[in-house]
Design an enzyme around this catalytic site. Structure first.
Site, PDB file in Angstrom:
ATOM      1  N   ASN A   1       0.802  -1.216   0.000  1.00  0.00           N
ATOM      2  CA  ASN A   1       0.000   0.000   0.000  1.00  0.00           C
ATOM      3  C   ASN A   1       0.843   1.279   0.000  1.00  0.00           C
ATOM      4  OD1 ASN A   1      -2.440   1.758   0.738  1.00  0.00           O
ATOM      5  ND2 ASN A   1      -1.147   1.987   2.557  1.00  0.00           N
TER       6      ASN A   1
ATOM      7  N   TYR B   1       3.898   8.552 -12.072  1.00  0.00           N
ATOM      8  CA  TYR B   1       3.039   7.836 -11.114  1.00  0.00           C
ATOM      9  C   TYR B   1       2.234   6.762 -11.844  1.00  0.00           C
ATOM     10  CZ  TYR B   1      -0.700   7.201  -7.608  1.00  0.00           C
ATOM     11  OH  TYR B   1      -1.601   6.671  -6.715  1.00  0.00           O
TER      12      TYR B   1
HETATM   13  N1  LIG Z   1      -5.613   8.864  -2.128  1.00  0.00           N
HETATM   14  C1  LIG Z   1      -5.939   8.556  -3.365  1.00  0.00           C
HETATM   15  O1  LIG Z   1      -6.740   9.257  -4.007  1.00  0.00           O
HETATM   16  C2  LIG Z   1      -5.334   7.352  -4.034  1.00  0.00           C
HETATM   17  C3  LIG Z   1      -5.829   6.990  -5.292  1.00  0.00           C
HETATM   18  C4  LIG Z   1      -5.303   5.878  -5.925  1.00  0.00           C
HETATM   19  C5  LIG Z   1      -4.305   5.135  -5.317  1.00  0.00           C
HETATM   20  N2  LIG Z   1      -3.834   5.528  -4.105  1.00  0.00           N
HETATM   21  C6  LIG Z   1      -2.762   4.715  -3.528  1.00  0.00           C
HETATM   22  O2  LIG Z   1      -3.147   4.310  -2.242  1.00  0.00           O
HETATM   23  C7  LIG Z   1      -1.973   4.073  -1.453  1.00  0.00           C
HETATM   24  C8  LIG Z   1      -2.128   4.774  -0.113  1.00  0.00           C
HETATM   25  O3  LIG Z   1      -2.193   6.165  -0.366  1.00  0.00           O
HETATM   26  P1  LIG Z   1      -2.880   7.221   0.623  1.00  0.00           P
HETATM   27  O4  LIG Z   1      -3.866   7.959  -0.173  1.00  0.00           O
HETATM   28  O5  LIG Z   1      -3.272   6.574   1.888  1.00  0.00           O
HETATM   29  O6  LIG Z   1      -1.654   8.219   0.840  1.00  0.00           O
HETATM   30  P2  LIG Z   1      -0.857   8.662   2.147  1.00  0.00           P
HETATM   31  O7  LIG Z   1      -1.795   9.008   3.233  1.00  0.00           O
HETATM   32  O8  LIG Z   1       0.101   9.704   1.663  1.00  0.00           O
HETATM   33  O9  LIG Z   1      -0.071   7.347   2.552  1.00  0.00           O
HETATM   34  C9  LIG Z   1       1.045   6.897   1.831  1.00  0.00           C
HETATM   35  C10 LIG Z   1       1.822   6.005   2.755  1.00  0.00           C
HETATM   36  O10 LIG Z   1       2.967   5.478   2.052  1.00  0.00           O
HETATM   37  C11 LIG Z   1       4.087   5.606   2.915  1.00  0.00           C
HETATM   38  N3  LIG Z   1       5.354   5.664   2.198  1.00  0.00           N
HETATM   39  C12 LIG Z   1       5.699   6.452   1.170  1.00  0.00           C
HETATM   40  N4  LIG Z   1       6.986   6.236   0.833  1.00  0.00           N
HETATM   41  C13 LIG Z   1       7.446   5.275   1.681  1.00  0.00           C
HETATM   42  C14 LIG Z   1       8.694   4.645   1.848  1.00  0.00           C
HETATM   43  N5  LIG Z   1       9.745   4.943   1.052  1.00  0.00           N
HETATM   44  N6  LIG Z   1       8.820   3.716   2.830  1.00  0.00           N
HETATM   45  C15 LIG Z   1       7.780   3.411   3.642  1.00  0.00           C
HETATM   46  N7  LIG Z   1       6.571   3.997   3.541  1.00  0.00           N
HETATM   47  C16 LIG Z   1       6.417   4.923   2.567  1.00  0.00           C
HETATM   48  C17 LIG Z   1       3.837   6.909   3.647  1.00  0.00           C
HETATM   49  O11 LIG Z   1       4.664   6.969   4.781  1.00  0.00           O
HETATM   50  P3  LIG Z   1       5.199   8.381   5.343  1.00  0.00           P
HETATM   51  O12 LIG Z   1       4.048   8.926   6.136  1.00  0.00           O
HETATM   52  O13 LIG Z   1       6.379   8.001   6.160  1.00  0.00           O
HETATM   53  O14 LIG Z   1       5.539   9.232   4.158  1.00  0.00           O
HETATM   54  C18 LIG Z   1       2.369   6.750   3.974  1.00  0.00           C
HETATM   55  O15 LIG Z   1       2.196   5.961   5.120  1.00  0.00           O
HETATM   56  C19 LIG Z   1      -0.796   4.560  -2.286  1.00  0.00           C
HETATM   57  O16 LIG Z   1      -0.162   3.483  -2.920  1.00  0.00           O
HETATM   58  C20 LIG Z   1      -1.458   5.451  -3.326  1.00  0.00           C
HETATM   59  O17 LIG Z   1      -0.703   5.554  -4.510  1.00  0.00           O
HETATM   60  C21 LIG Z   1      -4.325   6.606  -3.445  1.00  0.00           C
END
Ligand SMILES: NC(=O)c1ccc[n+]([C@@H]2O[C@H](COP(=O)([O-])OP(=O)(O)OC[C@H]3O[C@@H](n4cnc5c(N)ncnc54)[C@H](OP(=O)(O)O)[C@@H]3O)[C@@H](O)[C@H]2O)c1
Length: 255
Positions: A98, A163
């Protein structure tokens, strides 16, 4: 999803969730812990990990590491392997990739560093996690992997080519590994969220949100809980005959 949730095969087993401290990650950890799994919750922010452990009811084990650090990832899987014999932890049966990074930049303004960052977190790290997870799952011929991809990876998005490419790569690996790992009792699926309200999308202005919602049939953003429920479905036995698929959680989104 309504709890208590009966019939979960996750009960008494362990799973790893990366990006556990993020918006969607927290909801996934909470769902899986409530279904009775021991959840190894991966994140880089120790304070956020500790507060997650405090907040979530159930068994959550914080694992503080960067998913792009290949040696740290190996160490995490060594720890999981060693702890499987603890009846409180149980066999490792689930992985949720994730963790994600989304950096918007048009092609002309972008650079290789931004491309490498998104490929590293969104694809290379997820790939290494699947490799090490499958080695553990193969031993008891049971397991499920769910990758969090994106509608942008399916449909493309202006300013999001890096992305989109990183998520499309993960979708491709999902479909291939589903075929490769099926003989070993391991299913591999993905969820593809549309626009979800989390820290990743918090910078969107109201104008930008209105533009997104105009392209969503359900005319609103999705919630982390809705994505987490789809992940739980794919990870658990209710999806026992489903592999190699990408489940949209997007309100019918047109990028
Ligand atoms: N939100 C949307 O609209 C959306 C849509 C489609 C897909 N997604 C996908 O859903 C997933 C979760 O996203 P979210 O919306 O919940 O975003 P988020 O709140 O920004 O969470 C992203 C998470 O990934 C972690 N992360 C990033 N780089 C990392 C690294 N190098 N090592 C370990 N952890 C890392 C972040 O940790 P830190 O806090 O330490 O940075 C955070 O916990 C992602 O894969 C995203 O691409 C999201």
């Amino acid at each position: 999803m309504a709890f208590p949730y009966s019939g979960s095969i996750l009960q008494g087993h362990s799973v790893l969730v990366t990006g556990a401290t993020g918006g969607i990650g927290r909801a996934i950890v909470s769902n899986l812990a409530q279904s009775g799994a021991t959840v190894f919750a991966g994140g880089r922010n120790k304070v956020a990990l500790d507060s997650l452990v405090e907040e979530v009811a159930g068994k959550v084990v914080p694992v503080d590491y960067d998913v792009t650090d290949e040696n740290a990832v190996k160490e995490v899987f060594r720890t999981i392997q060693a702890r499987q014999s603890d009846p409180d932890v149980g066999n490792f049966v689930g992985l949720v990739n994730n963790a994600g990074e989304m950096k918007e930049a048009g092609l002309v303004a972008s650079n290789m560093e931004l491309l490498r960052l998104q490929m590293s977190v969104n694809f290379y790290a997820a790939y290494q996690h699947m490799q090490l997870a499958s080695r553990l799952m193969v031993r008891h011929r049971k397991g499920a992997i769910v990758n969090v991809v994106s509608q942008i990876g399916e449909q493309g998005g202006a300013g999001l080519s890096a992305y989109s490419a990183s998520k499309a790569a993960l979708t491709g690996a999902t479909k291939s590994l589903a075929k490769e790992l099926a003989p070993f009792g391991i299913r591999v699926n993905a969820v593809a969220p549309g626009f979800i309200s989390t820290p990743m999308t918090a910078h969107y202005t109201q104008l930008q949100r209105d533009d997104v919602y105009s392209r969503v049939a359900l005319k609103q953003s999705g919630t982390p809980q809705q994505v987490a429920d789809a992940v739980l479905f794919l990870l658990d036995q209710c999806a026992g005959y489903t592999t190699g698929h990408v489940l949209p959680v997007d309100g019918l989104f047109q990028a």
